[in-house]
Scaffold this active site. Sequence first.
Site, PDB file in Angstrom:
ATOM      1  N   LYS A   1       0.951  -1.316  -0.131  1.00 44.48           N
ATOM      2  CA  LYS A   1      -0.040  -0.035   0.152  1.00 44.48           C
ATOM      3  C   LYS A   1       0.913   1.324  -0.035  1.00 44.48           C
ATOM      4  CE  LYS A   1       0.669   0.827   4.618  1.00 44.48           C
ATOM      5  NZ  LYS A   1       0.463   1.883   5.623  1.00 44.48           N
TER       6      LYS A   1
ATOM      7  N   ARG B   1       2.913   9.733   5.409  1.00 45.50           N
ATOM      8  CA  ARG B   1       4.260  10.288   4.831  1.00 45.50           C
ATOM      9  C   ARG B   1       4.521   9.937   3.454  1.00 45.50           C
ATOM     10  NH1 ARG B   1       5.519   7.067   9.244  1.00 45.50           N
ATOM     11  NH2 ARG B   1       7.020   5.470   8.853  1.00 45.50           N
ATOM     12  N   ASN B   2       4.211   8.773   2.913  1.00 48.48           N
ATOM     13  CA  ASN B   2       4.453   8.491   1.449  1.00 48.48           C
ATOM     14  C   ASN B   2       3.770   9.603   0.516  1.00 48.48           C
ATOM     15  OD1 ASN B   2       6.265   5.681   1.364  1.00 48.48           O
ATOM     16  ND2 ASN B   2       4.791   5.577   3.114  1.00 48.48           N
TER      17      ASN B   2
END
Length: 276
Positions: free
Chosen positions: A131, A196-197
């Site tokens: 994910k 954060r991604n």
Amino acid sequence: VAEPDLLKACAGADILLFVVPHQFIGKVCDQLKGHVKKDAVGVSLIKGVDEGPGGLRLISDIIHEKLGIEMSVLMGANIASEVAEEKFCETTIGCKNMQHGRTLKELMQTPNFRVTVVPEADTVEICGALKNIVAVGAGFCDGLGYGDNTKAAVIRLGLMEMIGFAKLFCKGPVTSSTFLESCGVADLITTCYGGRNRKVAEAFAKTGKSIEQLEKEMLNGQKLQGPQTSAELHRILKSKNVVEKFPLFTAVYRICYEGKPVTDVIKCLQNHPEHM
């Protein structure tokens, strides 16, 4: 009070929770070797995969091989700051030993942290790793100024690639119901909107700065999992000759590491095999 000494913190423990960036797990296990009870149970919350002789090597497999303990995993739509503030959320424990699963649920469940236990531990763990790659794709789309319809497509096509990867590489059964648990579609949605991604990928698309530079500037010492997982995944897909079946995962890797333009993420959506 937090105990900074790893061996003291784990001394005599019946249950060990592993929550470190996946690139550090080998070193942590090497330190623990010979200092863990033989019948201890491990639970990995670590998002990532590694390359192994059969293609895929799960982080829980690495811990099991190094320490010889039985492993379960916990993954779900659990942004840490919200969990700490006791805002309601769900999570999924993947546990092949259902007796241990019941014990872990009893220990961890609270009124605001609801736990479901499923037997497909490998699928649960793969969801937690993959994910983050999809979230990088979602962040690229945000940075390019695309809207919620585009992000919905990223989430749907990303989920299809996650299911396809699990069916190709999981040793045990893979059922679609596991992807409907918190570890699957719920975690995918929350990671593609928060986390954060997504945030760093959006900045990457807007600024043209490298992932490494943005990680330093934006994350206060935290590590990004999405780009690194995409690189590990790419090696696995290449070794099995199935790169073309996973265009979104591949586009994220090539944009992060091969200098391909961020707009390639849109081309990959437009030409995705799901539409052919």
